[in-house]
Scaffold this motif. Structure first.
Motif, PDB file in Angstrom:
ATOM      1  N   CYS A  28       0.839  -1.213   0.000  1.00  0.00           N
ATOM      2  CA  CYS A  28       0.000   0.000   0.000  1.00  0.00           C
ATOM      3  C   CYS A  28       0.866   1.252   0.000  1.00  0.00           C
ATOM      4  O   CYS A  28       0.550   2.232  -0.670  1.00  0.00           O
ATOM      5  N   GLU A  29       1.957   1.189   0.747  1.00  0.00           N
ATOM      6  CA  GLU A  29       2.846   2.352   0.835  1.00  0.00           C
ATOM      7  C   GLU A  29       3.537   2.635  -0.501  1.00  0.00           C
ATOM      8  O   GLU A  29       3.696   3.786  -0.885  1.00  0.00           O
ATOM      9  N   SER A  30       3.932   1.594  -1.215  1.00  0.00           N
ATOM     10  CA  SER A  30       4.635   1.804  -2.484  1.00  0.00           C
ATOM     11  C   SER A  30       3.705   2.331  -3.572  1.00  0.00           C
ATOM     12  O   SER A  30       4.159   2.951  -4.532  1.00  0.00           O
ATOM     13  N   CYS A  31       2.409   2.109  -3.420  1.00  0.00           N
ATOM     14  CA  CYS A  31       1.424   2.548  -4.413  1.00  0.00           C
ATOM     15  C   CYS A  31       0.737   3.851  -4.022  1.00  0.00           C
ATOM     16  O   CYS A  31      -0.115   4.343  -4.767  1.00  0.00           O
ATOM     17  N   GLN A  32       1.089   4.398  -2.881  1.00  0.00           N
ATOM     18  CA  GLN A  32       0.371   5.546  -2.341  1.00  0.00           C
ATOM     19  C   GLN A  32       0.321   6.723  -3.318  1.00  0.00           C
ATOM     20  O   GLN A  32      -0.734   7.299  -3.542  1.00  0.00           O
ATOM     21  N   ASP A  33       1.443   7.074  -3.913  1.00  0.00           N
ATOM     22  CA  ASP A  33       1.474   8.214  -4.842  1.00  0.00           C
ATOM     23  C   ASP A  33       0.583   7.969  -6.057  1.00  0.00           C
ATOM     24  O   ASP A  33      -0.144   8.864  -6.493  1.00  0.00           O
ATOM     25  N   ASP A  34       0.642   6.772  -6.598  1.00  0.00           N
ATOM     26  CA  ASP A  34      -0.175   6.446  -7.759  1.00  0.00           C
ATOM     27  C   ASP A  34      -1.659   6.462  -7.408  1.00  0.00           C
ATOM     28  O   ASP A  34      -2.485   6.968  -8.166  1.00  0.00           O
ATOM     29  N   ARG A  35      -2.010   5.937  -6.244  1.00  0.00           N
ATOM     30  CA  ARG A  35      -3.415   5.922  -5.826  1.00  0.00           C
ATOM     31  C   ARG A  35      -3.930   7.343  -5.590  1.00  0.00           C
ATOM     32  O   ARG A  35      -5.064   7.662  -5.940  1.00  0.00           O
ATOM     33  N   GLU A  36      -3.089   8.206  -5.010  1.00  0.00           N
ATOM     34  CA  GLU A  36      -3.493   9.600  -4.802  1.00  0.00           C
ATOM     35  C   GLU A  36      -3.670  10.323  -6.134  1.00  0.00           C
ATOM     36  O   GLU A  36      -4.603  11.106  -6.299  1.00  0.00           O
TER      37      GLU A  36
END
Length: 80
Positions: A28-36
């Motif tokens: 979840c942390e590694s995808c945080q920027d993409d999800r935002e």
């Protein structure tokens, strides 16, 4: 590209990120920027205000992100 197509692309991208997390290929942390990024873009499209979004620019970014997560998902299924 119109708004409806962009929303479909955002949904497909969200699905790929979800599957990468579920399969353990991403956190979840590694995808945080993409999800935002996806969330903010979706909000802009769904807002009823007139926006000057460059769909061509965003679609290129989305395709690159999709390919990144798709590769992570495929590599977990197909042991290369």
């Amino acid at each position: 590209m119109n708004e409806q197509n962009m929303l479909q692309m955002l949904n497909a991208m969200s699905d790929e990120i979800f599957m990468a997390i579920v399969r353990g290929n991403a956190t979840c942390e590694s995808c945080q920027d993409d999800r935002e990024f996806i969330s903010k873009l979706r909000e802009n499209i769904l807002s009823k205000q007139e926006t000057d979004l460059d769909f061509e620019k965003f679609s290129d970014v989305m395709i690159k992100m999709f390919e990144k997560y798709r590769a992570k998902n495929l590599n977990s299924v197909l042991q290369i």
